[in-house]
Design a protein around this motif. Structure first.
Motif, PDB file in Angstrom:
ATOM      1  N   MET A  16       1.034  -1.190   0.175  1.00  0.00           N
ATOM      2  CA  MET A  16      -0.018  -0.043  -0.274  1.00  0.00           C
ATOM      3  C   MET A  16       0.441   1.208  -0.309  1.00  0.00           C
ATOM      4  N   LEU A  17       0.170   1.936  -0.856  1.00  0.00           N
ATOM      5  CA  LEU A  17       1.615   3.232  -0.813  1.00  0.00           C
ATOM      6  C   LEU A  17       0.929   4.129  -1.005  1.00  0.00           C
ATOM      7  N   CYS A  18       0.787   5.457   0.093  1.00  0.00           N
ATOM      8  CA  CYS A  18      -0.371   6.853  -0.018  1.00  0.00           C
ATOM      9  C   CYS A  18       1.239   7.393  -0.633  1.00  0.00           C
ATOM     10  N   LEU A  19       0.326   9.345  -0.906  1.00  0.00           N
ATOM     11  CA  LEU A  19       1.150  10.000  -1.743  1.00  0.00           C
ATOM     12  C   LEU A  19       0.582  11.381  -0.592  1.00  0.00           C
ATOM     13  N   GLU A  20       1.274  12.440  -0.642  1.00  0.00           N
ATOM     14  CA  GLU A  20       0.978  13.580  -0.401  1.00  0.00           C
ATOM     15  C   GLU A  20       1.773  14.503  -2.266  1.00  0.00           C
ATOM     16  N   THR A  21       0.883  16.156  -2.693  1.00  0.00           N
ATOM     17  CA  THR A  21       0.632  15.915  -3.621  1.00  0.00           C
ATOM     18  C   THR A  21       1.189  17.534  -3.147  1.00  0.00           C
ATOM     19  N   ILE A  22       1.699  18.218  -3.469  1.00  0.00           N
ATOM     20  CA  ILE A  22       2.311  19.835  -2.921  1.00  0.00           C
ATOM     21  C   ILE A  22       2.675  20.815  -3.136  1.00  0.00           C
ATOM     22  N   CYS A  23       2.110  22.131  -3.558  1.00  0.00           N
ATOM     23  CA  CYS A  23       1.865  22.793  -4.736  1.00  0.00           C
ATOM     24  C   CYS A  23       3.268  23.656  -4.761  1.00  0.00           C
ATOM     25  N   ILE A  24       4.181  23.913  -5.358  1.00  0.00           N
ATOM     26  CA  ILE A  24       5.201  25.199  -6.167  1.00  0.00           C
ATOM     27  C   ILE A  24       4.673  26.289  -6.552  1.00  0.00           C
ATOM     28  N   GLU A  25       5.159  27.178  -6.026  1.00  0.00           N
ATOM     29  CA  GLU A  25       4.916  28.303  -6.671  1.00  0.00           C
ATOM     30  C   GLU A  25       6.390  29.032  -7.112  1.00  0.00           C
TER      31      GLU A  25
END
Length: 197
Positions: free
Chosen positions: A1-10
């Protein structure tokens, strides 16, 4: 099982990092029993090919980091939303496997986005948390499928408040707004509730 974080880069800067770190470490504790805390600021170094324009960083992990991806980001236009129903769906952690969500999204017909109803309660869209405007306040479902990092920040700032929102309550509101880590409050798609089919 994998999880993720999607992080904004500006402007080559990682946004809202403390909220992503808190959720990631909570997930590691609750799913795998880890007590150590990862410091995302130390783990993530923005590579040279990431420009000043908006990008997203996807951190896929389980016991360790599986992969880190850096991709340009383009927002989607949302003009119509379709209600879909699933009383069993469980996405309380940000799983890398989105099969159940993809199955619901495939039911959108001519709409651009879905609004997931679980046991009569409004939860989330496919990729966003939602909030409804009642004329004075923006209210977000108290039981989302996934408590998002942007949602946590907006709650802390007092910009939104939680409420139990039943499907039957939708018509009482004037507008719906869809937001997530990549879509800030000021630029989030905002639609009249009449556009929810």
């Amino acid at each position: 099982m994998l999880c993720l974080e999607t992080i904004c880069i500006e402007n080559r800067e990682l946004k809202n990092l403390s909220y992503h770190e808190a959720r990631l470490n909570k997930t590691r504790r609750e799913l795998w029993g880890y007590e150590d805390e990862w410091d995302l600021n130390a783990l993530l170094k923005v590579p040279d090919h990431v420009t000043e324009s908006m990008h997203k960083c996807r951190v896929v992990y389980s016991k360790g980091i599986d992969k880190i991806q850096w991709e340009p980001y383009s927002p989607r236009a949302i003009r119509k939303i379709r209600r879909v129903y699933d009383d069993e769906i469980d996405y309380r952690y940000k799983y890398d496997n989105r099969d159940a969500l993809n199955t619901l999204f495939a039911q959108r017909g001519d709409a651009d986005e879905i609004l997931i109803i679980k046991n009569g309660l409004v939860t989330d869209s496919n990729y966003c948390n939602v909030a409804f405007f009642d004329g004075t306040r923006w209210l977000t479902p108290a039981s989302p499928l996934l408590p998002g990092t942007r949602r946590a920040h907006l709650l802390d700032e007092g910009i939104i408040q939680t409420a139990e929102i039943r499907e039957s309550d939708i018509a009482k509101f004037s507008r719906i707004r869809l937001f997530n880590a990549m879509v800030d409050w000021a630029h989030a798609a905002t639609l009249d509730v009449s556009l929810i089919a």
